[in-house]
Design a protein around this motif. Sequence first.
Motif, PDB file in Angstrom:
ATOM      1  N   GLY A 131      -7.875  91.307  46.547  1.00  0.00           N
ATOM      2  CA  GLY A 131      -7.455  90.518  47.704  1.00  0.00           C
ATOM      3  C   GLY A 131      -6.666  89.286  47.313  1.00  0.00           C
ATOM      4  O   GLY A 131      -5.675  88.927  47.975  1.00  0.00           O
ATOM      5  N   LEU A 132      -7.073  88.629  46.236  1.00  0.00           N
ATOM      6  CA  LEU A 132      -6.344  87.448  45.777  1.00  0.00           C
ATOM      7  C   LEU A 132      -4.941  87.820  45.310  1.00  0.00           C
ATOM      8  O   LEU A 132      -3.970  87.099  45.582  1.00  0.00           O
ATOM      9  CB  LEU A 132      -7.114  86.766  44.642  1.00  0.00           C
ATOM     10  N   LEU A 133      -4.820  88.949  44.601  1.00  0.00           N
ATOM     11  CA  LEU A 133      -3.500  89.396  44.149  1.00  0.00           C
ATOM     12  C   LEU A 133      -2.610  89.780  45.332  1.00  0.00           C
ATOM     13  O   LEU A 133      -1.425  89.412  45.377  1.00  0.00           O
ATOM     14  CB  LEU A 133      -3.653  90.585  43.198  1.00  0.00           C
ATOM     15  N   VAL A 134      -3.180  90.514  46.285  1.00  0.00           N
ATOM     16  CA  VAL A 134      -2.407  90.896  47.469  1.00  0.00           C
ATOM     17  C   VAL A 134      -1.955  89.654  48.232  1.00  0.00           C
ATOM     18  O   VAL A 134      -0.836  89.611  48.759  1.00  0.00           O
ATOM     19  CB  VAL A 134      -3.238  91.823  48.385  1.00  0.00           C
TER      20      VAL A 134
ATOM     21  N   LEU B 142       3.187  78.628  48.610  1.00  0.00           N
ATOM     22  CA  LEU B 142       1.930  78.185  48.000  1.00  0.00           C
ATOM     23  C   LEU B 142       0.838  78.035  49.055  1.00  0.00           C
ATOM     24  O   LEU B 142      -0.312  78.452  48.837  1.00  0.00           O
ATOM     25  CB  LEU B 142       2.150  76.853  47.274  1.00  0.00           C
ATOM     26  N   LEU B 143       1.186  77.447  50.193  1.00  0.00           N
ATOM     27  CA  LEU B 143       0.205  77.288  51.265  1.00  0.00           C
ATOM     28  C   LEU B 143      -0.208  78.647  51.826  1.00  0.00           C
ATOM     29  O   LEU B 143      -1.386  78.876  52.128  1.00  0.00           O
ATOM     30  CB  LEU B 143       0.781  76.401  52.369  1.00  0.00           C
ATOM     31  N   ALA B 144       0.751  79.562  51.955  1.00  0.00           N
ATOM     32  CA  ALA B 144       0.437  80.905  52.452  1.00  0.00           C
ATOM     33  C   ALA B 144      -0.514  81.626  51.505  1.00  0.00           C
ATOM     34  O   ALA B 144      -1.448  82.318  51.943  1.00  0.00           O
ATOM     35  CB  ALA B 144       1.718  81.704  52.637  1.00  0.00           C
ATOM     36  N   ALA B 145      -0.291  81.467  50.200  1.00  0.00           N
ATOM     37  CA  ALA B 145      -1.201  82.085  49.224  1.00  0.00           C
ATOM     38  C   ALA B 145      -2.601  81.504  49.341  1.00  0.00           C
ATOM     39  O   ALA B 145      -3.598  82.243  49.292  1.00  0.00           O
ATOM     40  CB  ALA B 145      -0.655  81.889  47.819  1.00  0.00           C
ATOM     41  N   ALA B 146      -2.695  80.181  49.512  1.00  0.00           N
ATOM     42  CA  ALA B 146      -4.003  79.545  49.659  1.00  0.00           C
ATOM     43  C   ALA B 146      -4.711  80.027  50.929  1.00  0.00           C
ATOM     44  O   ALA B 146      -5.923  80.284  50.929  1.00  0.00           O
ATOM     45  CB  ALA B 146      -3.843  78.026  49.683  1.00  0.00           C
ATOM     46  N   LEU B 147      -3.954  80.150  52.018  1.00  0.00           N
ATOM     47  CA  LEU B 147      -4.541  80.659  53.270  1.00  0.00           C
ATOM     48  C   LEU B 147      -4.993  82.114  53.100  1.00  0.00           C
ATOM     49  O   LEU B 147      -6.049  82.507  53.614  1.00  0.00           O
ATOM     50  CB  LEU B 147      -3.521  80.552  54.396  1.00  0.00           C
ATOM     51  N   GLY B 148      -4.194  82.912  52.381  1.00  0.00           N
ATOM     52  CA  GLY B 148      -4.587  84.289  52.120  1.00  0.00           C
ATOM     53  C   GLY B 148      -5.858  84.357  51.297  1.00  0.00           C
ATOM     54  O   GLY B 148      -6.754  85.169  51.579  1.00  0.00           O
ATOM     55  N   TRP B 149      -5.968  83.496  50.292  1.00  0.00           N
ATOM     56  CA  TRP B 149      -7.186  83.467  49.474  1.00  0.00           C
ATOM     57  C   TRP B 149      -8.409  83.127  50.319  1.00  0.00           C
ATOM     58  O   TRP B 149      -9.464  83.752  50.176  1.00  0.00           O
ATOM     59  CB  TRP B 149      -7.033  82.445  48.354  1.00  0.00           C
TER      60      TRP B 149
END
Length: 287
Positions: free
Chosen positions: A20-23, A223-230
């Motif tokens: 999930g973190l990679l996706v 970067l913010l989108a990745a953090a929200l995804g995490w």
Amino acid sequence: MEWLLDPFTVSFVRRALVAGLLVSVLCAAVGSWVVVRGMAFLSEAVSHGILPGVAIAYLAGVNVVLGAAASAVVMVLGVSWVTRRRGFTADTGIALLFVGMLALGVVIVSRARSFAVDLTAFLFGDVLSATTADLVWLAVATCVAVALALLCHRPFTALAFDESKAVTLGMRPRLAHLLMLGTVVLAVVASFRIVGTLLVLGLLVAPSATAALARRSILPTMLLAAALGWSAVVVGLLVSWHADTAAGATIAGIAVVQFFVAVAVAKLSRAVRWRASVGPAAPSAAA
């Protein structure tokens, strides 16, 4: 704290977390351009349009990822061909290929009694079944997508905000558009086995759309989108574990909820600032 840590003591949940973190990173690198460029509908069409390729690859004994990639390329080329016809918009081409490819895939599946791939798993994925091989494939795809996002930052930005200026600057917007479409295909093909074709769009669009509300430049948005995804992945896995819900659907649902919460918070913040600005002026007006 046990309820928070217990799920991640299980090996398949830990693999699901890494997947999930990679996706999330992969979809953030691609989804930010999807949101800015207005390609959400095309991304959805590609995610559905890979079904016939997956079905044919399975029946032929070929890796389904290769079939999905081939089908996605056919989908993108078909949309481009229809769009070039006089009098047709991109939405027309996307809709035609979307329905046509999905219908073809369903027909193939319905006629092939030996087709063992569950359509529910295809549509919604199974993040809890992620294997080490899946994680390696996702890591490679993520590295490629991030590298393209960084190397093509200038032409992608020019294409997204002013295509005519991109032509003037010699940035070859058609090539940039093809590369951007390529990153969408990469994200969909790499992620569909984990989160499914329907839910990949949730992580592709929702975190990036939420991050875009902050009106930042592209890289901070990624970067913010990745953090929200995490955060959606972690919370989604916890909710799924304790509430016994489908993990992939829960993760995507939380990513969408984040967007509407951010919209509500932004509206409330604007209302508070407006009241604060007009409040002091009210007594003087009355006087």
